[in-house]
Design a protein around this motif. Structure first.
Motif, PDB file in Angstrom:
ATOM      1  N   PRO A  58      -3.139  11.258  -3.332  1.00  0.00           N
ATOM      2  CA  PRO A  58      -2.640  10.088  -2.596  1.00  0.00           C
ATOM      3  C   PRO A  58      -2.003   9.068  -3.531  1.00  0.00           C
ATOM      4  O   PRO A  58      -2.415   8.929  -4.680  1.00  0.00           O
ATOM      5  N   PRO A  59      -0.976   8.366  -3.045  1.00  0.00           N
ATOM      6  CA  PRO A  59      -0.310   7.376  -3.898  1.00  0.00           C
ATOM      7  C   PRO A  59      -1.142   6.111  -4.052  1.00  0.00           C
ATOM      8  O   PRO A  59      -1.975   5.771  -3.213  1.00  0.00           O
TER       9      PRO A  59
ATOM     10  N   THR B 116       0.828  -1.205   0.000  1.00  0.00           N
ATOM     11  CA  THR B 116       0.000   0.000   0.000  1.00  0.00           C
ATOM     12  C   THR B 116       0.864   1.258   0.000  1.00  0.00           C
ATOM     13  O   THR B 116       1.911   1.315   0.665  1.00  0.00           O
ATOM     14  N   ASN B 117       0.421   2.253  -0.777  1.00  0.00           N
ATOM     15  CA  ASN B 117       1.073   3.566  -0.854  1.00  0.00           C
ATOM     16  C   ASN B 117       2.476   3.516  -1.460  1.00  0.00           C
ATOM     17  O   ASN B 117       3.251   4.456  -1.291  1.00  0.00           O
TER      18      ASN B 117
ATOM     19  N   SER C  10      -1.045   1.765  -5.027  1.00  0.00           N
ATOM     20  CA  SER C  10      -0.370   0.603  -4.437  1.00  0.00           C
ATOM     21  C   SER C  10       0.563  -0.034  -5.459  1.00  0.00           C
ATOM     22  O   SER C  10       0.399   0.131  -6.667  1.00  0.00           O
TER      23      SER C  10
END
Length: 413
Positions: free
Chosen positions: A290-291, A279-280, A293
């Motif tokens: 937001p980044p 995640t991220n 996955s």
């Protein structure tokens, strides 16, 4: 290594169906270590008979349907099949199984077709509305937007794309687990503008078209009355802010491409086609979004003599007819090293010897599967004169008739 900044649809990671233990594993060299976004393919435009999709008869039992689904899912799963049509085919197979594995939906399908399976028998007569699952779908089809603006972004920055990295590991590493250092290129925060997309010394401004809401509304007169359509603001693309003076480094995107190194832990027992979600660790969204996955798709190199089916390992042990009749001891390869196994006198072909706890580990348990030694008694295709005489003497003593009536025997030679 290739990369695309285009956002993608997120999808659930699925564990692949178990393979035939004697099916040769896919060559891992066919899966280069590349990094790319997931790709979606167009859906089928025509509907086939669901029984035909799974390749079963209409009177097939639940077990036959389940068996057919597993076989096809293994063949067409997008994680193991590189065919461009694999994702579309896998979705078609999964949809067919969802209907035929449910007794009530299967009964409705047999009576009313696909409309009955999707909407229930009571809706079979609603001609012209079989393709809609609810009022919101009808609203979207007629007016091009969701009632109430449920899909509007409301001033939130766009999220980054999910990425996939194909990682090759050895058979032993898959069984025992390992740590791998991976390197890839990714869109990350621009250091010049700190990800805002605006030139240093300036700031993004509120979008004048939507007043920072990220959405615009329009009113339409329809046959159902007055309808309000809510959609993302076309000027700020739903973010609520615009960059009037873009950063010269990132051209207003807030991101630049850079190399990233990441250490990935591979758990013991992982199998071909499994994915690890980080995640991220995907691409950063534009202008501070937001980044996404990072999905690490694992490809396992085949073992030269062991075959795997889930947590069970299989080894074909070739022995001669003399060894099978008189008994012997053979060396069997295992993931923990070679091990000596006793072949008892009188062992028959296809005998299975199970070595407990010598298989692959369970991913979520501390236990391990077994290693199955399958005895393959091999009959010699060529015999020396002495070997032939000894076998003929054995056959004569056992009262067996041997010899195929060859030319020499017919001539009395």
């Amino acid at each position: 290594m290739r990369r695309s900044g285009r956002p993608i649809r997120r999808r659930r990671t699925t564990v692949p169906a178990r393979r035939d233990p004697f099916e040769r594993a896919r060559d891992a060299s066919a899966a280069p270590a590349t990094l790319h976004p997931y790709t979606s393919y167009p859906m089928a435009t025509t509907e086939r008979d669901l029984y035909e999709v799974l390749g079963v008869e209409r009177g097939a039992s639940d077990a036959e349907i389940k068996r057919a689904f597993r076989k096809l899912a293994q063949q067409w799963h997008p994680d193991v099949n590189t065919d461009p049509e694999a994702q579309e085919r896998f979705k078609e197979i999964n949809d067919a199984y969802q209907v035929l594995s449910d007794p009530q939906r299967r009964q409705r399908y047999d009576m009313f077709g696909r409309a009955g399976a999707d909407n229930g028998a009571g809706n079979a007569g609603n001609a012209g509305f079989e393709g809609f699952s609810g009022f919101s779908d009808i609203f979207d089809a007629f007016f091009g937007g969701a009632a109430g603006g449920g899909n509007a972004r409301r001033g939130r920055p766009q999220g980054g794309a999910d990425l996939r990295y194909d990682l090759r590991i050895s058979f032993e590493e898959a069984i025992k687990g390992t740590d791998k250092e991976i390197e890839f290129h990714v869109l990350d925060r621009c250091e010049t503008c700190s990800g805002t997309g605006a030139k240093p010394g300036t700031d993004p401004t509120t979008c004048p078209q939507c007043d920072g809401r990220g959405e615009v509304r329009s009113v339409r007169q329809t046959m159902l009355g007055q309808m309000v359509n809510v959609s993302a603001c076309p000027r700020c693309r739903g973010e609520g802010k615009i960059v009037e003076t873009p950063c010269e480094t990132c051209k207003g995107d807030g991101r630049t491409e850079r190399k990233r190194n990441l250490r990935v832990t591979i758990p013991p027992g992982i199998d071909e086609g499994h994915q690890i979600r980080l995640t991220n660790e995907g691409e950063l969204g534009p202008r501070g979004g937001p980044p996404g996955s990072l999905y690490v798709a694992v490809h396992v190199a085949p073992h030269p003599s062991l075959k795997r089916d889930g947590t069970e390992l299989y080894y074909e042990a070739p022995i001669s007819i003399a060894q099978a009749a008189l008994g012997t001891r053979i060396t069997v390869p295992t993931v923990d090293g070679d091990e000596e196994v006793e072949i008892k006198a009188g062992t028959q072909p296809d005998t299975e010897i199970r070595l407990r706890g010598k298989g692959a580990p369970h991913l979520r348990r501390s236990s391990r599967g077994d290693l199955h030694v399958l005895v393959d008694v091999q009959v010699p295709t060529k015999l020396s004169k002495k070997q032939r005489e000894l076998l003929e003497a054995y056959a004569k003593d056992a009262g067996e008739t041997v010899g195929g009536g060859g030319l020499r025997e017919k001539l009395g030679l």
